[in-house]
Design an enzyme around this catalytic site. Sequence first.
Site, PDB file in Angstrom:
ATOM      1  N   TYR A  27      14.969  47.417  57.375  1.00 20.33           N
ATOM      2  CA  TYR A  27      13.755  47.029  58.094  1.00 20.33           C
ATOM      3  C   TYR A  27      13.681  45.516  58.234  1.00 20.33           C
ATOM      4  O   TYR A  27      14.444  44.786  57.606  1.00 20.33           O
ATOM      5  CB  TYR A  27      12.516  47.560  57.364  1.00 20.33           C
ATOM      6  CG  TYR A  27      12.157  46.815  56.081  1.00 20.33           C
ATOM      7  CD1 TYR A  27      12.918  46.967  54.935  1.00 20.33           C
ATOM      8  CD2 TYR A  27      11.069  45.946  56.041  1.00 20.33           C
ATOM      9  CE1 TYR A  27      12.593  46.279  53.769  1.00 20.33           C
ATOM     10  CE2 TYR A  27      10.734  45.261  54.876  1.00 20.33           C
ATOM     11  CZ  TYR A  27      11.499  45.432  53.745  1.00 20.33           C
ATOM     12  OH  TYR A  27      11.188  44.741  52.603  1.00 20.33           O
TER      13      TYR A  27
ATOM     14  N   ARG B  69      19.470  38.992  60.944  1.00 21.18           N
ATOM     15  CA  ARG B  69      19.506  39.590  59.604  1.00 21.18           C
ATOM     16  C   ARG B  69      19.499  41.124  59.712  1.00 21.18           C
ATOM     17  O   ARG B  69      20.188  41.808  58.933  1.00 21.18           O
ATOM     18  CB  ARG B  69      18.329  39.104  58.755  1.00 21.18           C
ATOM     19  CG  ARG B  69      18.427  39.585  57.307  1.00 21.18           C
ATOM     20  CD  ARG B  69      17.399  38.948  56.405  1.00 21.18           C
ATOM     21  NE  ARG B  69      16.049  39.326  56.789  1.00 21.18           N
ATOM     22  CZ  ARG B  69      14.955  38.826  56.234  1.00 21.18           C
ATOM     23  NH1 ARG B  69      15.059  37.920  55.275  1.00 21.18           N
ATOM     24  NH2 ARG B  69      13.768  39.205  56.635  1.00 21.18           N
TER      25      ARG B  69
ATOM     26  N   ARG C 295      20.205  67.708  55.366  1.00 20.00           N
ATOM     27  CA  ARG C 295      20.384  66.866  54.180  1.00 20.00           C
ATOM     28  C   ARG C 295      21.768  67.031  53.563  1.00 20.00           C
ATOM     29  O   ARG C 295      22.150  68.123  53.126  1.00 20.00           O
ATOM     30  CB  ARG C 295      19.311  67.177  53.137  1.00 20.00           C
ATOM     31  CG  ARG C 295      19.344  66.198  51.977  1.00 20.00           C
ATOM     32  CD  ARG C 295      18.243  66.485  50.960  1.00 20.00           C
ATOM     33  NE  ARG C 295      18.254  65.460  49.909  1.00 20.00           N
ATOM     34  CZ  ARG C 295      19.108  65.462  48.888  1.00 20.00           C
ATOM     35  NH1 ARG C 295      20.006  66.426  48.770  1.00 20.00           N
ATOM     36  NH2 ARG C 295      19.072  64.498  47.991  1.00 20.00           N
TER      37      ARG C 295
ATOM     38  N   HIS D 282      24.656  64.025  51.573  1.00 16.80           N
ATOM     39  CA  HIS D 282      24.794  62.592  51.293  1.00 16.80           C
ATOM     40  C   HIS D 282      25.709  61.866  52.279  1.00 16.80           C
ATOM     41  O   HIS D 282      25.444  60.741  52.655  1.00 16.80           O
ATOM     42  CB  HIS D 282      25.297  62.373  49.859  1.00 16.80           C
ATOM     43  CG  HIS D 282      24.255  62.673  48.813  1.00 16.80           C
ATOM     44  ND1 HIS D 282      23.709  63.915  48.652  1.00 16.80           N
ATOM     45  CD2 HIS D 282      23.661  61.872  47.897  1.00 16.80           C
ATOM     46  CE1 HIS D 282      22.825  63.886  47.671  1.00 16.80           C
ATOM     47  NE2 HIS D 282      22.764  62.648  47.192  1.00 16.80           N
TER      48      HIS D 282
ATOM     49  N   LYS E   5      18.374  44.193  53.537  1.00 13.23           N
ATOM     50  CA  LYS E   5      16.933  44.472  53.595  1.00 13.23           C
ATOM     51  C   LYS E   5      16.716  45.970  53.775  1.00 13.23           C
ATOM     52  O   LYS E   5      16.361  46.465  54.851  1.00 13.23           O
ATOM     53  CB  LYS E   5      16.266  43.660  54.710  1.00 13.23           C
ATOM     54  CG  LYS E   5      14.773  43.501  54.501  1.00 13.23           C
ATOM     55  CD  LYS E   5      14.210  42.361  55.312  1.00 13.23           C
ATOM     56  CE  LYS E   5      12.693  42.300  55.315  1.00 13.23           C
ATOM     57  NZ  LYS E   5      12.067  42.191  54.002  1.00 13.23           N
TER      58      LYS E   5
ATOM     59  N   GLU F 291      14.142  36.555  42.376  1.00 10.60           N
ATOM     60  CA  GLU F 291      13.160  36.355  43.456  1.00 10.60           C
ATOM     61  C   GLU F 291      11.926  37.174  43.126  1.00 10.60           C
ATOM     62  O   GLU F 291      11.865  37.844  42.094  1.00 10.60           O
ATOM     63  CB  GLU F 291      13.750  36.776  44.800  1.00 10.60           C
ATOM     64  CG  GLU F 291      14.137  38.249  44.854  1.00 10.60           C
ATOM     65  CD  GLU F 291      14.769  38.690  46.170  1.00 10.60           C
ATOM     66  OE1 GLU F 291      14.466  38.093  47.209  1.00 10.60           O
ATOM     67  OE2 GLU F 291      15.553  39.650  46.134  1.00 10.60           O
TER      68      GLU F 291
ATOM     69  N   LEU G 168      17.326  38.548  48.560  1.00  8.52           N
ATOM     70  CA  LEU G 168      17.245  38.612  50.015  1.00  8.52           C
ATOM     71  C   LEU G 168      17.158  37.171  50.516  1.00  8.52           C
ATOM     72  O   LEU G 168      16.335  36.391  50.029  1.00  8.52           O
ATOM     73  CB  LEU G 168      16.000  39.385  50.448  1.00  8.52           C
ATOM     74  CG  LEU G 168      15.924  39.531  51.967  1.00  8.52           C
ATOM     75  CD1 LEU G 168      16.897  40.590  52.464  1.00  8.52           C
ATOM     76  CD2 LEU G 168      14.522  39.863  52.420  1.00  8.52           C
TER      77      LEU G 168
HETATM   78  N1  PDD Z   1       9.399  40.799  52.359  1.00  7.97           N
HETATM   79  N2  PDD Z   1      12.652  38.795  48.994  1.00  7.97           N
HETATM   80  C1  PDD Z   1      12.249  40.082  49.164  1.00  7.97           C
HETATM   81  C2  PDD Z   1      12.661  41.092  48.132  1.00  7.97           C
HETATM   82  C3  PDD Z   1      11.485  40.442  50.282  1.00  7.97           C
HETATM   83  O1  PDD Z   1      11.110  41.715  50.462  1.00  7.97           O
HETATM   84  C4  PDD Z   1      11.109  39.435  51.219  1.00  7.97           C
HETATM   85  C5  PDD Z   1      10.317  39.757  52.448  1.00  7.97           C
HETATM   86  C6  PDD Z   1      11.543  38.114  50.998  1.00  7.97           C
HETATM   87  C7  PDD Z   1      11.209  37.002  51.951  1.00  7.97           C
HETATM   88  O2  PDD Z   1      11.878  37.160  53.183  1.00  7.97           O
HETATM   89  P1  PDD Z   1      11.278  36.596  54.544  1.00  7.97           P
HETATM   90  O3  PDD Z   1      11.006  35.145  54.329  1.00  7.97           O
HETATM   91  O4  PDD Z   1      12.361  36.841  55.528  1.00  7.97           O
HETATM   92  O5  PDD Z   1      10.026  37.366  54.835  1.00  7.97           O
HETATM   93  C8  PDD Z   1      12.314  37.840  49.880  1.00  7.97           C
HETATM   94  C9  PDD Z   1       8.788  41.328  53.564  1.00  7.97           C
HETATM   95  C10 PDD Z   1       7.906  40.374  54.254  1.00  7.97           C
HETATM   96  C11 PDD Z   1       8.103  42.637  53.225  1.00  7.97           C
HETATM   97  O6  PDD Z   1       8.728  43.435  52.586  1.00  7.97           O
HETATM   98  O7  PDD Z   1       6.968  42.846  53.610  1.00  7.97           O
END
Ligand code: PDD
Length: 289
Positions: free
Chosen positions: A33, A52, A101, A103, A148, A181, A206
């Site tokens: 996403y 990304r 379903r 895997h 992501k 993070e 991320l």
């Molecule tokens: N989250 N790290 C993680 C684990 C994240 O899920 C996100 C973003 C970031 C920051 O990434 P960016 O600057 O590209 O938004 C770092 C999004 C916004 C969410 O899950 O809602």
Amino acid sequence: MSRIAYVNGRYRLHADAVVHVEDRGYQFADGVYEVIAVQRGRLVDEEAHLSRLDRSLAELRIPWPMSRRALRVVVAEVIRRNRILESGLVYMQVTRGVAPRSHVFPPGVASSLVVTARSLPRFDRDAARKGVAVITIPDNRWKRCDIKSVSLLPNVLGKQQAKEAGAFEAWMIDSDGAVTEGTSSNAWIVSGSAELLTRQASSAILNGITRRAVLDIAAEQGCRLVERPFTVGEAKSAAEAFLTSTTSLVKPVVRIDDTTIGDGRIGPLTERLLELYAGHMLAQEVETG
Ligand code: PDD
């Protein structure tokens, strides 16, 4: 006004926007996403987000659901149909599609695409300057946090734990005692010797689009930037701390667990970076192609 969502080729009323029970996103979290901010009706750093998305899809060998150009058209249409004229957020999700379903990857199945959007209150400088608390928790995620993926269970549990502790975010700690993070944001500190620290991009985090924009801004400002892991101890004794994300922008962190950071208010470098990031965010050019 009714909200509209795009689901696999159709614009639907939000209330009727559903995916199949055998969508692999639902059964396996087999999807990725992006969340993109809208400011003054324009997408913030759209190209970086789509790049990304491209990378996440490639890492999981999920085909694009449509061309990048077509996706931009769908996103613009979702924004238009939801009348997001000022501030908002766009959410897009691509999964490996619908199949019985099993895997293994289903052969010849089209990937699924969902795009939703919602309005948000206009950017409020005073609200943005307000500091938040974070807690620290063990990072128990898989080893590909650079993708992501919609598989966000540890992030969900961590954010809930933060909420129950009266905090805004949880910073996750690796087995070396270093901060990776936040559950939905990147972590930063300013050391006592005025170094700006954030963990380098790797499979442990991320690589946030906001993170990258702030790195560029900080470099332009001549900040003493160091991309390396920092420990919880370093974070707690930092002069300033903040987090970055699409939804939180540059958000001051004024407490980590029970330790107050600085004087408990937004620090001077954080304030400058917030101001410059807000300028970047509000000054998006319309991109074509
Ligand atoms: N989250 N790290 C993680 C684990 C994240 O899920 C996100 C973003 C970031 C920051 O990434 P960016 O600057 O590209 O938004 C770092 C999004 C916004 C969410 O899950 O809602």
